[in-house]
Design an enzyme around this catalytic site. Sequence first.
Site, PDB file in Angstrom:
ATOM      1  N   HIS A  19       2.249  -5.673   0.222  1.00  0.00           N
ATOM      2  CA  HIS A  19       3.227  -4.988  -0.634  1.00  0.00           C
ATOM      3  C   HIS A  19       4.344  -4.667   0.361  1.00  0.00           C
ATOM      4  O   HIS A  19       4.121  -3.887   1.354  1.00  0.00           O
ATOM      5  CB  HIS A  19       2.795  -3.802  -1.316  1.00  0.00           C
ATOM      6  CG  HIS A  19       1.704  -4.086  -2.345  1.00  0.00           C
ATOM      7  ND1 HIS A  19       1.948  -3.951  -3.688  1.00  0.00           N
ATOM      8  CD2 HIS A  19       0.417  -4.194  -2.128  1.00  0.00           C
ATOM      9  CE1 HIS A  19       0.619  -4.473  -4.067  1.00  0.00           C
ATOM     10  NE2 HIS A  19      -0.102  -4.251  -3.400  1.00  0.00           N
ATOM     11  N   ARG A  21       7.651  -3.720  -1.000  1.00  0.00           N
ATOM     12  CA  ARG A  21       8.520  -3.026  -1.911  1.00  0.00           C
ATOM     13  C   ARG A  21       9.819  -3.575  -1.808  1.00  0.00           C
ATOM     14  O   ARG A  21      10.018  -4.825  -1.710  1.00  0.00           O
ATOM     15  CB  ARG A  21       8.451  -1.647  -1.169  1.00  0.00           C
ATOM     16  CG  ARG A  21       7.086  -0.753  -1.064  1.00  0.00           C
ATOM     17  CD  ARG A  21       6.308  -1.118  -2.156  1.00  0.00           C
ATOM     18  NE  ARG A  21       5.065  -0.128  -2.163  1.00  0.00           N
ATOM     19  CZ  ARG A  21       4.058  -0.136  -2.894  1.00  0.00           C
ATOM     20  NH1 ARG A  21       4.125  -1.191  -4.034  1.00  0.00           N
ATOM     21  NH2 ARG A  21       3.054   0.620  -2.882  1.00  0.00           N
ATOM     22  N   ASN A  45       4.869  -6.821  -7.604  1.00  0.00           N
ATOM     23  CA  ASN A  45       4.713  -5.692  -8.510  1.00  0.00           C
ATOM     24  C   ASN A  45       5.946  -4.432  -8.409  1.00  0.00           C
ATOM     25  O   ASN A  45       5.628  -3.265  -7.781  1.00  0.00           O
ATOM     26  CB  ASN A  45       3.456  -4.943  -8.562  1.00  0.00           C
ATOM     27  CG  ASN A  45       2.917  -4.362  -7.389  1.00  0.00           C
ATOM     28  OD1 ASN A  45       3.216  -5.036  -6.260  1.00  0.00           O
ATOM     29  ND2 ASN A  45       2.293  -3.454  -7.358  1.00  0.00           N
ATOM     30  N   LYS A 103      -0.140 -13.632  -9.948  1.00  0.00           N
ATOM     31  CA  LYS A 103      -0.859 -12.371  -9.800  1.00  0.00           C
ATOM     32  C   LYS A 103      -1.213 -11.779 -11.091  1.00  0.00           C
ATOM     33  O   LYS A 103      -0.311 -11.417 -12.095  1.00  0.00           O
ATOM     34  CB  LYS A 103      -0.178 -11.357  -8.886  1.00  0.00           C
ATOM     35  CG  LYS A 103      -0.883 -10.122  -8.739  1.00  0.00           C
ATOM     36  CD  LYS A 103      -2.280 -10.335  -7.844  1.00  0.00           C
ATOM     37  CE  LYS A 103      -2.896  -8.937  -8.121  1.00  0.00           C
ATOM     38  NZ  LYS A 103      -2.512  -7.969  -6.741  1.00  0.00           N
ATOM     39  N   HIS A 140      -6.449  -8.552  -9.402  1.00  0.00           N
ATOM     40  CA  HIS A 140      -6.939  -7.312  -9.383  1.00  0.00           C
ATOM     41  C   HIS A 140      -7.842  -7.216 -10.222  1.00  0.00           C
ATOM     42  O   HIS A 140      -7.700  -6.904 -11.681  1.00  0.00           O
ATOM     43  CB  HIS A 140      -5.433  -6.286  -9.583  1.00  0.00           C
ATOM     44  CG  HIS A 140      -5.972  -4.709  -9.411  1.00  0.00           C
ATOM     45  ND1 HIS A 140      -5.084  -4.312  -8.412  1.00  0.00           N
ATOM     46  CD2 HIS A 140      -6.553  -3.942  -9.966  1.00  0.00           C
ATOM     47  CE1 HIS A 140      -5.677  -3.055  -8.366  1.00  0.00           C
ATOM     48  NE2 HIS A 140      -6.749  -2.668  -9.195  1.00  0.00           N
ATOM     49  N   HIS A 178      -8.842  -7.827  -2.611  1.00  0.00           N
ATOM     50  CA  HIS A 178      -9.349  -6.410  -2.141  1.00  0.00           C
ATOM     51  C   HIS A 178     -10.457  -5.875  -2.944  1.00  0.00           C
ATOM     52  O   HIS A 178     -10.666  -4.956  -3.562  1.00  0.00           O
ATOM     53  CB  HIS A 178      -8.248  -5.271  -2.389  1.00  0.00           C
ATOM     54  CG  HIS A 178      -7.498  -5.262  -3.588  1.00  0.00           C
ATOM     55  ND1 HIS A 178      -8.145  -5.432  -5.088  1.00  0.00           N
ATOM     56  CD2 HIS A 178      -6.071  -5.180  -3.962  1.00  0.00           C
ATOM     57  CE1 HIS A 178      -7.259  -5.277  -5.985  1.00  0.00           C
ATOM     58  NE2 HIS A 178      -6.249  -5.240  -5.201  1.00  0.00           N
ATOM     59  N   LEU A 223      -6.127   2.018  -4.570  1.00  0.00           N
ATOM     60  CA  LEU A 223      -6.915   1.316  -5.731  1.00  0.00           C
ATOM     61  C   LEU A 223      -7.122  -0.288  -5.473  1.00  0.00           C
ATOM     62  O   LEU A 223      -6.075  -0.954  -4.969  1.00  0.00           O
ATOM     63  CB  LEU A 223      -6.022   1.429  -7.203  1.00  0.00           C
ATOM     64  CG  LEU A 223      -5.879   2.819  -7.622  1.00  0.00           C
ATOM     65  CD1 LEU A 223      -4.919   2.935  -8.798  1.00  0.00           C
ATOM     66  CD2 LEU A 223      -7.435   3.385  -8.098  1.00  0.00           C
ATOM     67  N   ASP A 251      -3.495  -5.625   1.961  1.00  0.00           N
ATOM     68  CA  ASP A 251      -3.257  -4.525   0.753  1.00  0.00           C
ATOM     69  C   ASP A 251      -2.332  -3.290   1.366  1.00  0.00           C
ATOM     70  O   ASP A 251      -2.484  -2.397   0.664  1.00  0.00           O
ATOM     71  CB  ASP A 251      -4.386  -4.069  -0.337  1.00  0.00           C
ATOM     72  CG  ASP A 251      -3.928  -3.483  -1.334  1.00  0.00           C
ATOM     73  OD1 ASP A 251      -2.620  -3.672  -1.954  1.00  0.00           O
ATOM     74  OD2 ASP A 251      -4.569  -2.922  -2.189  1.00  0.00           O
ATOM     75  N   HIS A 255       3.996   4.107   0.495  1.00  0.00           N
ATOM     76  CA  HIS A 255       4.701   5.257  -0.547  1.00  0.00           C
ATOM     77  C   HIS A 255       5.150   6.266   0.377  1.00  0.00           C
ATOM     78  O   HIS A 255       4.564   6.495   1.541  1.00  0.00           O
ATOM     79  CB  HIS A 255       3.809   5.678  -1.450  1.00  0.00           C
ATOM     80  CG  HIS A 255       3.200   4.920  -2.379  1.00  0.00           C
ATOM     81  ND1 HIS A 255       3.902   4.508  -3.559  1.00  0.00           N
ATOM     82  CD2 HIS A 255       1.966   4.286  -2.638  1.00  0.00           C
ATOM     83  CE1 HIS A 255       3.082   3.484  -4.317  1.00  0.00           C
ATOM     84  NE2 HIS A 255       1.933   3.610  -3.691  1.00  0.00           N
TER      85      HIS A 255
END
Length: 348
Positions: A19, A21, A45, A103, A140, A178, A223, A251, A255
Amino acid sequence: MTAPSQVLKIRRPDDWHVHLRDGDMLKTVVPYTSEIYGRAIVMPNLASPITTVDAAIAYRQRILDAVPAGHDFTPLMTCYLTDSLDADELERGFHEGVFTAAKLYPANATTNSSHGVTSVDAIMPVLERMEKLGMPLLVHGEVTHADVDIFDREARFIDTVMEPLRQRLTALKVVFEHITTKDAAQYVRDGSYNLAATITPQHLMFNRNDMLVGGIRPHLYCLPILKRNIHQQALRDLVASGFTRAFLGTDSAPHSRHRKETRCGCAGCFNAPSALGSYAAVFEEMNALAHFEAFCSLNGPQFYGLPVNTGWVELVRDEQQIPENIALADDSLVPFLAGETVRWSVKK
């Protein structure tokens, strides 16, 4: 007794799940991935998910703009599947070399997944098209029903979603991303040539006791959530065996600190700065360094039908402390293993 090796030289690895971002966060985190990995499968995402070819092209350019001079890095873009996605748009993106994969997020399974798929039946025409194209489906693998315990979501997904889907579309190429349970490890091991898995460093290194005993450690919260030790050991056994359909997928999911250390914290570990060394430590602990390069650099390209990277990376047995935090424009980012010392580091 042979002295342990001080240097590990491997083909340049790829990260098959990351990710990055957007905005200022993207500019901060991209160099940690582009410095080490030749390619990365970039998750779609974002707050406004990547569902069109044009959006993917624009996002790819923002990523490339954040890659420092001298880094040779190719972002591999993915399409976020929704109930209303146009199969023709997906096919166009695949043929034009924009989309490498698509995805599947079950709706509300993780960060920015509210637009996700409500049922596999809703996207069956898209999945049938992907099967014909040979386009990989990245999954996922958790159900999100309120009556299913969070620690059971992955195992339930196998029985109720994954296996029925693969029985229906037997030629569909699937990456079970994952994985976190012995159920998933066994399922992938027993599966056919077109089923593979990615595994994160945190799920190889830790179990739920590490996150919960003696105080809650929010920077281990991700997660799918960390599971019991028996599940952690099953993942370790899978990679230590040299199984060729499991490969590196960090993964890495950044944040800001205030979004992690709060009464309702976000899920995700920003492990890009230390992931490769963390994997090396795990393989060394299991006396499985003979399989380390394949896991990091060979198995993924083989499954995706892509060439192996031509460059090399060296890891050295040189203890290095992970920083406590990384500055953001208006906050900070706490990396995976912050303040801890790692045994293996990438030679600069």
